[in-house]
Design a protein around this motif. Structure first.
Motif, mmCIF file in Angstrom:
data_model
loop_
_atom_site.group_PDB
_atom_site.id
_atom_site.type_symbol
_atom_site.label_atom_id
_atom_site.label_comp_id
_atom_site.label_asym_id
_atom_site.label_seq_id
_atom_site.Cartn_x
_atom_site.Cartn_y
_atom_site.Cartn_z
ATOM 1 N N MET A 1 0.856 -1.173 0.000
ATOM 2 C CA MET A 1 0.000 0.000 0.000
ATOM 3 C C MET A 1 0.899 1.232 0.000
ATOM 4 S SD MET A 1 -2.923 1.151 2.749
ATOM 5 C CE MET A 1 -3.677 -0.423 2.717
ATOM 6 N N GLU A 42 -8.994 2.063 1.817
ATOM 7 C CA GLU A 42 -7.541 2.106 1.627
ATOM 8 C C GLU A 42 -7.020 3.533 1.736
ATOM 9 O OE1 GLU A 42 -4.203 1.459 -1.855
ATOM 10 O OE2 GLU A 42 -6.084 0.370 -2.040
ATOM 11 N N ALA A 99 -7.339 -3.688 3.465
ATOM 12 C CA ALA A 99 -7.005 -4.681 2.441
ATOM 13 C C ALA A 99 -8.156 -5.651 2.185
ATOM 14 C CB ALA A 99 -5.743 -5.447 2.842
#
Length: 145
Positions: A1, A42, A99
């Protein structure tokens, strides 16, 4: 990420956090994003990590003008600090939650609540203070562009 955020992502995350503070689910839905944008869970996890790391660095007195030796010493203190370690653990938990969340807006709201709670833990901000802080952060992003 990826933890790097564009100006647009900063602004979208700030707007989402304002919607969380205001319990505005319709506002969150508008900010859900479209093709090519990070899913909101996210984005909020990345924004939370970015913001909490900035708060920690500032809390430990690390600035752009701190010399290398002092920066190394302060970073060692930061890494040894229990509150900092818990903050790193929290940001990792938010990343893990994001996630599996995909584009679930309920998860985005929960992540946003956690980010706001963590910021409040450092700043003692209540909801009205949080809105003032979020507006200030938005102004900072807009001024930089």
């Amino acid at each position: 990420m990826d933890t790097e955020l564009t100006s647009d992502e900063h602004l979208r995350a700030l707007a989402a956090l304002e919607a969380v503070v205001g319990n505005n689910d319709a506002g969150l839905a508008v900010l859900a994003g479209s093709e090519g944008e990070r899913p909101l869970p996210e984005l909020l996890a990345v924004y939370g990590r970015h913001t909490l790391e900035r708060i920690l660095v500032a809390a430990f007195g690390i600035t752009a003008t701190t010399d290398r030796g002092e920066t190394r010493r302060l970073v060692a203190e930061l890494n040894a600090d229990p509150q900092a370690r818990l903050t790193f653990l929290l940001t990792d938990a938010l990343r893990q939650q994001a996630a599996v969340a995909g584009d679930d807006l309920a998860a985005a709201k929960r992540i946003g609540i956690s980010v706001l709670g963590a910021v409040a833990a450092f700043t003692d901000a209540d909801d009205s203070d949080a809105l003032t802080l979020l507006r200030g952060l938005r102004h900072e992003i807009l001024r930089a562009n």
